[in-house]
Design a protein around this motif. Structure first.
Motif, short mmCIF file in Angstrom:
data_model
loop_
_atom_site.label_atom_id
_atom_site.label_comp_id
_atom_site.label_asym_id
_atom_site.label_seq_id
_atom_site.Cartn_x
_atom_site.Cartn_y
_atom_site.Cartn_z
N LYS A 28 0.84 -1.19 0.00
CA LYS A 28 0.00 0.00 0.00
C LYS A 28 0.88 1.25 0.00
CE LYS A 28 -4.16 -1.59 2.31
NZ LYS A 28 -4.99 -1.47 3.50
N ASN A 32 0.36 14.38 -3.26
CA ASN A 32 -0.48 14.54 -4.44
C ASN A 32 -1.48 15.66 -4.23
OD1 ASN A 32 0.78 12.48 -5.79
ND2 ASN A 32 -0.75 10.93 -5.25
N LYS A 70 -9.22 13.84 -8.53
CA LYS A 70 -8.07 12.95 -8.38
C LYS A 70 -8.39 11.85 -7.38
CE LYS A 70 -3.65 11.83 -8.58
NZ LYS A 70 -3.12 11.09 -9.67
N LYS A 71 -9.04 12.25 -6.28
CA LYS A 71 -9.38 11.28 -5.24
C LYS A 71 -10.36 10.24 -5.78
CE LYS A 71 -10.98 11.19 -0.45
NZ LYS A 71 -11.49 11.99 0.65
N LYS A 103 -0.02 10.33 -0.50
CA LYS A 103 -1.32 10.87 -0.88
C LYS A 103 -1.39 12.36 -0.58
CE LYS A 103 -3.95 6.63 -0.39
NZ LYS A 103 -5.02 5.95 0.31
N GLU A 109 -9.79 3.53 -9.46
CA GLU A 109 -8.68 2.67 -9.88
C GLU A 109 -8.42 1.57 -8.85
OE1 GLU A 109 -3.97 3.23 -10.60
OE2 GLU A 109 -5.29 4.74 -11.47
N MET A 110 -8.46 1.94 -7.57
CA MET A 110 -8.25 0.97 -6.49
C MET A 110 -9.37 -0.07 -6.51
SD MET A 110 -7.93 1.66 -2.40
CE MET A 110 -9.62 2.19 -2.23
N THR A 153 -10.76 9.31 -8.94
CA THR A 153 -10.10 8.42 -9.90
C THR A 153 -9.20 7.43 -9.17
OG1 THR A 153 -8.32 10.03 -10.26
CG2 THR A 153 -10.16 10.05 -11.81
N ASP A 154 -8.55 7.85 -8.08
CA ASP A 154 -7.74 6.93 -7.29
C ASP A 154 -8.62 5.84 -6.69
OD1 ASP A 154 -5.43 8.30 -7.85
OD2 ASP A 154 -5.37 9.37 -5.92
N GLU A 155 -9.78 6.23 -6.16
CA GLU A 155 -10.70 5.27 -5.57
C GLU A 155 -11.23 4.31 -6.63
OE1 GLU A 155 -13.74 7.48 -3.60
OE2 GLU A 155 -12.34 8.35 -2.17
#
Length: 119
Positions: A55, A64, A77-78, A61, A84-85, A80-82
């Motif tokens: 992780k 970023n 951004k948050k 984070k 993607e995860m 898209t990160d979520e």
């Protein structure tokens, strides 16, 4: 009587004669299953530890977020990160074990909390 069918005396005698063999097979199958489950648990624990070790650091984070100056960009951004995860989690092959089902449940709860937090 078994399942509505009468059991004859000869069938009872035959079952008593076969019992030690059948019992031994059941015990052997049980031992094999216990070994299999032990290996599955070890593998699941290793996979879980590997995931936790891989992780990203929480500090990464925040860097970023610092690099992105607008609040809306941060939220995008948050998300898209979520996403993607989440996509990575669901595409990863896993064994069908009680441990993996618990991990799926934890992931669903985590995603639900993140969505509730964003609202």
């Amino acid at each position: 009587m078994n399942d509505g069918k009468e059991i004859t005396r000869s069938e009872q005698i035959q079952a008593l004669q076969d019992y030690p063999i059948v019992r031994q097979r059941v015990v052997e199958q049980q031992e094999v299953y216990i070994l299999k489950r032990t290996k599955e648990k070890e593998t699941g624990q290793k996979n879980l530890e590997d995931k936790e070790n891989n992780k990203p650091d929480p500090g990464q984070k925040t860097e970023n977020k610092k690099n992105n100056t607008t609040g809306e960009g941060n939220k995008g951004k948050k998300n898209t990160d979520e996403d993607e995860m989440n996509k990575k989690f669901w595409e990863e092959p896993t064994e069908y074990t009680p441990e993996s089902r618990l991990e799926v449940h934890r992931h669903i709860e985590k995603m639900r909390k993140l969505k509730d937090k964003d609202k």
